[in-house]
Design an enzyme around this catalytic site. Structure first.
Site, PDB file in Angstrom:
ATOM      1  N   LYS A  46       6.361   6.610  -4.312  1.00  0.00           N
ATOM      2  CA  LYS A  46       6.348   5.239  -4.821  1.00  0.00           C
ATOM      3  C   LYS A  46       4.882   4.821  -4.842  1.00  0.00           C
ATOM      4  CE  LYS A  46       7.207   0.537  -3.608  1.00  0.00           C
ATOM      5  NZ  LYS A  46       7.546  -0.378  -2.511  1.00  0.00           N
ATOM      6  N   THR A  49      12.200  -6.436   3.253  1.00  0.00           N
ATOM      7  CA  THR A  49      12.068  -7.619   4.099  1.00  0.00           C
ATOM      8  C   THR A  49      13.380  -8.396   4.198  1.00  0.00           C
ATOM      9  OG1 THR A  49       9.794  -7.743   3.281  1.00  0.00           O
ATOM     10  CG2 THR A  49      10.608  -9.631   4.512  1.00  0.00           C
TER      11      THR A  49
END
Lengths: 65, 258
Positions: free
Chosen positions: B97, B208
């Site tokens: 990524k 998150t």
């Protein structure tokens, strides 16, 4: 010889990156290395000669997003 | 239609980040509850004494979920490329990524550096998942240098604001119908994830929103259901929106009571 490892100065006797890893106690750890900003793959560590003041990065798996 | 990511069909369209959990046990519980298709991981400096990375590696092995290493925190092409090489060696995967951060307040990608780093890495055999914006031209450039997946942001990393530019994300989807697309960053609650899947996105990446929930494992399960709901809704072909009301109850045969 003084080597900077992860921003900390170490006085070491190792002459190669592979020897440095053993001397500092990383033997057997799942780590990757870079010297002076360039990646050093595992097969190249033993032939990567240290010079005084070299900057070595040793990283390992960590949590990420 | 389920798309593959560089030839791999994920078991779930949920990609789960492993950072910021209160403890390794809570991370383990969250991953088990989420049943993600991949987990994202990173690299950090290792202390020979603490060996924190080794303990984390053992946990990842135990979880048995494919890993997607990131280049989080990299601000230059060189940093990102070097980090990708180190990640490939440590994690034993050519998936990466790719993040090249361009601005600190929003953690917006430096799309110019991103394209350059993607070119270098794809040439070197990496399978790049670029963290990008919804910009169509940048997307086109990323595909041209060899990326086969795009990961546009929904909103700034960690903001929880959801899909800030639905129009742009929809345009990206329409423009590249065959490219696997992942909404990465900004998703705050499961309905945001469902919305991304309803728009036709192939996966979402969450971190998150789960890690900072009061009950991460419960939120992880909520996201598992949300992506399933969004995926099913997409397959079911949602109705067209209208500006004006259309009665859903038939008016024919209604009693005349006025």
């Amino acid at each position: 010889m003084q080597i900077v490892v992860n921003d900390e100065v170490h006085e070491v006797s190792a002459k190669t990156l592979a020897a440095l890893i053993d001397e500092l106690g990383y033997g057997g750890a799942r780590i990757a290395t870079a010297m002076d900003g360039s990646f050093v793959p595992v097969p190249y560590r033993a032939r990567t000669v240290l010079r005084d003041g070299a900057r070595v990065e040793i990283v390992a798996p960590m949590q990420g997003g | 239609m389920t798309k593959s990511f560089y030839g791999t069909v994920l078991s779930s369209p949920l990609m789960l980040g492993t950072a910021q959990y209160p403890s390794p046990d809570i991370l383990r519980d969250a991953v088990r509850a989420a049943q993600p298709g991949v987990v994202t991981v990173s690299l950090r400096r290792e202390s020979a004494g603490e060996r924190a990375g080794q303990a984390f590696w053992d946990l990842i092995q135990e979880l048995g979920v494919p890993v997607l290493p990131n280049t989080a925190g990299c601000h230059t092409v060189k940093e990102a490329v070097t980090t990708a090489h180190m990640a490939r060696e440590v994690f034993g995967t050519d998936w990466v990524k790719l993040e090249v951060i361009g601005e600190l307040d929003t953690l917006q990608p430096d799309v110019f550096g991103l394209v350059e780093a993607a070119r270098i890495l794809t040439d070197d055999g990496f399978k790049v998942f670029p963290y990008t914006t919804e910009d169509l031209v940048v997307a086109d450039r990323l595909l041209a240098v060899g990326c086969e997946v795009l990961m546009p942001w929904g909103a700034p990393i960690g903001s929880g604001k959801g899909l800030n530019n639905v129009f742009g994300l929809r345009a990206l989807r329409a423009h590249f119908p065959d490219v696997p697309l992942v909404v990465d960053a900004g998703i705050g609650v499961p309905s945001h994830a469902a919305q991304a899947l309803e728009l036709g996105y192939d996966a979402v990446l969450i971190n998150t929103a789960v890690a900072k929930a009061g009950e991460p494992a419960v939120m992880a399960e909520a996201f598992r259901f949300a992506v399933q709901a969004g995926m099913l809704a997409r397959q079911a072909d949602p109705m067209e929106e209208r500006d004006m009301a259309v009665p859903s109850t038939p008016v024919v045969g209604k009693a005349m009571l006025a």
